[in-house]
Design an enzyme around this catalytic site. Structure first.
Site, PDB file in Angstrom:
ATOM      1  N   THR A   8       0.837  -1.207   0.000  1.00 58.29           N
ATOM      2  CA  THR A   8       0.000   0.000   0.000  1.00 58.29           C
ATOM      3  C   THR A   8       0.868   1.252   0.000  1.00 58.29           C
ATOM      4  O   THR A   8       1.975   1.239   0.537  1.00 58.29           O
ATOM      5  CB  THR A   8      -0.944   0.054   1.230  1.00 58.29           C
ATOM      6  OG1 THR A   8      -1.736   1.244   1.142  1.00 58.29           O
ATOM      7  CG2 THR A   8      -0.197   0.073   2.550  1.00 58.29           C
ATOM      8  N   ASN A  10      -0.723   4.001   1.076  1.00 63.33           N
ATOM      9  CA  ASN A  10      -1.537   4.816   1.975  1.00 63.33           C
ATOM     10  C   ASN A  10      -0.995   4.710   3.413  1.00 63.33           C
ATOM     11  O   ASN A  10      -1.045   3.646   4.031  1.00 63.33           O
ATOM     12  CB  ASN A  10      -2.992   4.326   1.885  1.00 63.33           C
ATOM     13  CG  ASN A  10      -3.947   5.099   2.761  1.00 63.33           C
ATOM     14  OD1 ASN A  10      -3.629   5.433   3.893  1.00 63.33           O
ATOM     15  ND2 ASN A  10      -5.135   5.363   2.238  1.00 63.33           N
ATOM     16  N   ASP A  77      -7.617  -3.556  -0.272  1.00 64.17           N
ATOM     17  CA  ASP A  77      -8.429  -2.639  -1.066  1.00 64.17           C
ATOM     18  C   ASP A  77      -9.698  -2.407  -0.261  1.00 64.17           C
ATOM     19  O   ASP A  77     -10.340  -3.357   0.204  1.00 64.17           O
ATOM     20  CB  ASP A  77      -8.766  -3.183  -2.455  1.00 64.17           C
ATOM     21  CG  ASP A  77      -9.247  -2.039  -3.339  1.00 64.17           C
ATOM     22  OD1 ASP A  77      -8.401  -1.227  -3.764  1.00 64.17           O
ATOM     23  OD2 ASP A  77     -10.465  -1.919  -3.558  1.00 64.17           O
ATOM     24  N   HIS A 188     -13.430  -2.825   9.729  1.00 62.81           N
ATOM     25  CA  HIS A 188     -13.391  -3.690   8.550  1.00 62.81           C
ATOM     26  C   HIS A 188     -11.984  -4.247   8.352  1.00 62.81           C
ATOM     27  O   HIS A 188     -11.792  -5.421   8.075  1.00 62.81           O
ATOM     28  CB  HIS A 188     -13.823  -2.874   7.317  1.00 62.81           C
ATOM     29  CG  HIS A 188     -13.129  -1.541   7.175  1.00 62.81           C
ATOM     30  ND1 HIS A 188     -12.984  -0.662   8.235  1.00 62.81           N
ATOM     31  CD2 HIS A 188     -12.500  -0.957   6.122  1.00 62.81           C
ATOM     32  CE1 HIS A 188     -12.310   0.400   7.824  1.00 62.81           C
ATOM     33  NE2 HIS A 188     -12.007   0.239   6.540  1.00 62.81           N
ATOM     34  N   ARG A 189     -10.975  -3.390   8.552  1.00 63.85           N
ATOM     35  CA  ARG A 189      -9.570  -3.803   8.357  1.00 63.85           C
ATOM     36  C   ARG A 189      -9.158  -4.801   9.436  1.00 63.85           C
ATOM     37  O   ARG A 189      -8.480  -5.790   9.143  1.00 63.85           O
ATOM     38  CB  ARG A 189      -8.695  -2.541   8.394  1.00 63.85           C
ATOM     39  CG  ARG A 189      -7.224  -2.746   8.071  1.00 63.85           C
ATOM     40  CD  ARG A 189      -6.564  -1.455   7.611  1.00 63.85           C
ATOM     41  NE  ARG A 189      -7.140  -0.988   6.363  1.00 63.85           N
ATOM     42  CZ  ARG A 189      -7.933   0.089   6.247  1.00 63.85           C
ATOM     43  NH1 ARG A 189      -8.211   0.835   7.309  1.00 63.85           N
ATOM     44  NH2 ARG A 189      -8.434   0.420   5.084  1.00 63.85           N
TER      45      ARG A 189
HETATM   46  P1  ITT Z   1      -3.381   1.799  -1.811  1.00 63.95           P
HETATM   47  O1  ITT Z   1      -4.158   1.384  -3.037  1.00 63.95           O
HETATM   48  O2  ITT Z   1      -1.974   2.200  -2.111  1.00 63.95           O
HETATM   49  O3  ITT Z   1      -3.463   0.770  -0.701  1.00 63.95           O
HETATM   50  P2  ITT Z   1      -5.464   3.785  -1.556  1.00 63.95           P
HETATM   51  O4  ITT Z   1      -5.768   4.852  -0.548  1.00 63.95           O
HETATM   52  O5  ITT Z   1      -5.508   4.178  -3.014  1.00 63.95           O
HETATM   53  O6  ITT Z   1      -4.052   3.128  -1.192  1.00 63.95           O
HETATM   54  P3  ITT Z   1      -7.787   2.091  -1.928  1.00 63.95           P
HETATM   55  O7  ITT Z   1      -7.791   2.166  -3.404  1.00 63.95           O
HETATM   56  O8  ITT Z   1      -8.051   0.767  -1.269  1.00 63.95           O
HETATM   57  O9  ITT Z   1      -6.409   2.571  -1.294  1.00 63.95           O
HETATM   58  O10 ITT Z   1      -8.839   3.157  -1.410  1.00 63.95           O
HETATM   59  C1  ITT Z   1      -9.298   3.080  -0.111  1.00 63.95           C
HETATM   60  C2  ITT Z   1      -9.961   4.388   0.256  1.00 63.95           C
HETATM   61  O11 ITT Z   1     -11.137   4.100   1.023  1.00 63.95           O
HETATM   62  C3  ITT Z   1      -9.068   5.219   1.149  1.00 63.95           C
HETATM   63  O12 ITT Z   1      -8.224   6.055   0.382  1.00 63.95           O
HETATM   64  C4  ITT Z   1     -10.091   5.967   1.981  1.00 63.95           C
HETATM   65  O13 ITT Z   1     -10.612   7.034   1.255  1.00 63.95           O
HETATM   66  C5  ITT Z   1     -11.207   4.942   2.138  1.00 63.95           C
HETATM   67  N1  ITT Z   1     -11.024   4.138   3.353  1.00 63.95           N
HETATM   68  C6  ITT Z   1     -10.686   2.820   3.415  1.00 63.95           C
HETATM   69  N2  ITT Z   1     -10.555   2.414   4.680  1.00 63.95           N
HETATM   70  C7  ITT Z   1     -10.801   3.493   5.442  1.00 63.95           C
HETATM   71  C8  ITT Z   1     -10.805   3.706   6.839  1.00 63.95           C
HETATM   72  O14 ITT Z   1     -10.492   2.757   7.684  1.00 63.95           O
HETATM   73  N3  ITT Z   1     -11.118   4.927   7.259  1.00 63.95           N
HETATM   74  C9  ITT Z   1     -11.413   5.919   6.416  1.00 63.95           C
HETATM   75  N4  ITT Z   1     -11.403   5.817   5.089  1.00 63.95           N
HETATM   76  C10 ITT Z   1     -11.107   4.595   4.598  1.00 63.95           C
END
Ligand code: ITT
Length: 205
Positions: A8, A10, A77, A188-189
């Site tokens: 990731t 993020n 994801d 969820h995570r």
């Molecule tokens: P990677 O693909 O590099 O992992 P990303 O942020 O692009 O990073 P995703 O495509 O999975 O990841 O998008 C997930 C989005 O959903 C994230 O950027 C948040 O906006 C939202 N999200 C997911 N889990 C969350 C959480 O626990 N709390 C708040 N927002 C969340």
């Protein structure tokens, strides 16, 4: 000790994953950066599971190309779904209103679209798919949800992304008001990673 490369970019996710997996026994969690991996793939799947697999496969390929051994790749994801908005932003959560738009703006826009919607119609959830891809290409996915409501107000300083507008019924407050250790025990995570750990013990030991 076997290494899990967590695929990731993020930082918010990475922090939570480290916290949730801190007692994952036989595994050391390393970030893509720590593994020297720069892959940036297009997430063009049609579901959380597909997108999680797309990311994990790309990182595995680069790790193999770099000559790494004794590793497994995991990816996350996830997304935020508001039922009244046809489950938007859903799998497009990161890209909603543009990848570089701040969450203050994204969250305010969702609340604006939800103006006048009564509580019973404000059901919402987070979804998380965790993909695991072994060095040998073996694949598994675990998926879980965190059910709640789209709040009326932006509130709280913890967490990231849509946490300030997600109301958690069990605690009577928004997700971003929960201490990280609380969110990381019910989210969820947290659920998907717990399932993933069972799968690891079962299928990748
Ligand atoms: P990677 O693909 O590099 O992992 P990303 O942020 O692009 O990073 P995703 O495509 O999975 O990841 O998008 C997930 C989005 O959903 C994230 O950027 C948040 O906006 C939202 N999200 C997911 N889990 C969350 C959480 O626990 N709390 C708040 N927002 C969340």
């Amino acid at each position: 000790m076997k290494q899990i490369i967590f695929a990731t970019g993020n930082e918010g996710k990475m922090k939570e994953v480290r916290e949730i997996m801190k007692d994952a026994g036989d595994y050391e969690i390393i970030s893509m950066k720590e593994a020297g991996i720069k892959t940036d793939v297009e997430e063009n799947g049609t579901s959380y599971s597909e997108n999680a697999l797309i990311k994990a496969r790309a990182v595995r390929e680069e790790a193999v190309r770099n000559g790494m051994t004794g590793f497994l790749v995991m990816s996350d994801d996830s997304g935020f779904e508001v039922d009244k908005l046809n489950k938007e932003p859903g799998i497009y959560s990161a890209r909603y209103m543009g990848e570089d738009t701040s969450y203050d703006i994204k969250n305010a826009e969702i609340l604006r679209r939800m103006e006048g919607v009564p509580w019973e119609d404000r059901t919402a959830r987070f979804v998380c798919a965790i993909a695991m891809v072994g060095e040998d290409g073996r694949e598994e996915v675990a998926e879980a949800t965190f059910e709640g409501f789209c709040a009326y107000e932006i509130k709280g300083e913890y967490g990231f992304g849509y946490d300030p507008i997600f109301f958690v019924p069990e605690y009577g407050c928004n997700d971003a008001e929960l201490l990280p250790e609380v969110k990381n025990s019910i989210s969820h995570r947290a659920k998907a990673l717990r399932m993933a750990r069972d799968i690891l013990a079962d299928k990748f030991a």
